[in-house]
Design an enzyme around this catalytic site. Structure first.
Site, PDB file in Angstrom:
ATOM      1  N   CYS A   2       3.076  -1.934  -5.266  1.00 50.24           N
ATOM      2  CA  CYS A   2       1.904  -1.063  -5.320  1.00 50.24           C
ATOM      3  C   CYS A   2       2.274   0.111  -6.206  1.00 50.24           C
ATOM      4  O   CYS A   2       3.121   0.926  -5.854  1.00 50.24           O
ATOM      5  CB  CYS A   2       1.513  -0.585  -3.919  1.00 50.24           C
ATOM      6  SG  CYS A   2       0.081   0.526  -3.916  1.00 50.24           S
ATOM      7  N   GLU A 114      -3.677  -4.035  -9.752  1.00 51.36           N
ATOM      8  CA  GLU A 114      -2.527  -4.809 -10.208  1.00 51.36           C
ATOM      9  C   GLU A 114      -2.853  -5.393 -11.572  1.00 51.36           C
ATOM     10  O   GLU A 114      -4.013  -5.688 -11.869  1.00 51.36           O
ATOM     11  CB  GLU A 114      -2.196  -5.920  -9.202  1.00 51.36           C
ATOM     12  CG  GLU A 114      -0.825  -6.528  -9.376  1.00 51.36           C
ATOM     13  CD  GLU A 114       0.284  -5.493  -9.346  1.00 51.36           C
ATOM     14  OE1 GLU A 114       0.727  -5.074 -10.440  1.00 51.36           O
ATOM     15  OE2 GLU A 114       0.701  -5.101  -8.247  1.00 51.36           O
TER      16      GLU A 114
END
Length: 271
Positions: A2, A114
């Site tokens: 993350c 992402e």
């Protein structure tokens, strides 16, 4: 992993959602659609209130800095590299094991970003042409629009170069716990794109479903073996993923437009 996420929910909404008993309005953060490492973030945690006569843990909404600095660290350098803690090893890594046992938190988010490397750029990279890969960002969030409650850890660090009464003498920092990305089908998948979270990236933030919030935040639970049971990934099929503008790749860009779903990826992807 993350490395960037969105957090647009206001403190007033978070306090009700997580049954927060205490928060300081002056610590409120504005909505942030491009949260990057070292930024201040909202965190839900339970601990006794400083200065109170009662030892009872109180659920609080606090403002922490993303990028954990271990309490024993001599300097805060390297915090930007400590934004994530792996669920598989968090109980044994020196930087995280004490926080895992004693200082767990929830980091509320809308979802996370992402990046997938484009096929054309991947070919150039594989040919050794050293061209920086261009990547298509995807936004990953609960399919039902609920809060993405990321499992986190927090830690206190004392800056010994400052006097005790200096407002910056104590740092409170945090990390996001990550786990292996889901390989099962997405709850809502793009028409042309990844069919699972693992197609985007092999890691993902560990999302805590609401039935685990109380146990995760309970400071009375300190047995690592007991706590590791809370690190199991949520049921598959709860998430959606869709392509968003490459503008999110620049940390200076910030606004709700970053979450707008694109009809098609801006970059050619691997799918």
């Amino acid at each position: 992993m993350c490395g960037r996420y969105a957090a647009s929910r206001r403190p007033e909404d978070l306090t009700g959602l997580f049954q927060v008993e205490k928060w300081e309005p002056e610590e409120a953060l504005e909505p942030d659609w491009n949260v990057a490492p070292t930024k201040e973030v909202h965190a839900v945690l339970e601990r006794p209130v400083k200065g109170s006569d009662s030892p009872r843990p109180v659920r609080q909404l606090r403002t922490l800095k993303w990028g954990l600095v271990p309490s024993w660290s001599k300097t805060p350098e390297g915090a930007a590299r400590m934004i994530n803690a792996r669920a598989e090893t968090v109980h044994e890594k020196p930087s995280f094991r004490r926080a895992f046992a004693e200082r767990r938190c929830i980091l509320p988010a809308d979802g996370y970003y992402e990046w997938v490397t484009g096929a054309g750029e991947r070919e150039l990279e594989e040919q050794g042409k050293r061209k920086r890969p261009r990547k298509q960002p995807y936004f990953v969030a609960p399919a039902d629009g609920s809060v993405f409650a990321m499992a986190g850890l927090y830690e206190f660090w004392r800056d010994r170069t400052l006097p005790d009464d200096h407002p910056a003498a104590w740092w409170v920092t945090c990390s996001v716990i990550t786990t292996e990305a889901e390989t099962g089908p997405l709850g809502v998948a793009p028409a042309d794109g990844p069919r699972s979270l693992a197609d985007i990236h092999p890691r993902m933030p560990l999302m805590l479903t609401e039935d685990r919030w109380d146990a995760w935040l309970d400071p009375a639970r300190t047995d690592p073996d007991d706590l590791r049971g809370l690190l199991a990934p949520p049921p598959e099929g709860l998430m959606r993923a869709y392509p968003v503008s490459t503008a999110v790749s620049n940390v200076r860009n910030n606004g709700p437009e970053l979450l707008k779903e694109l009809a098609a990826p801006e970059e050619e992807t691997l799918f």
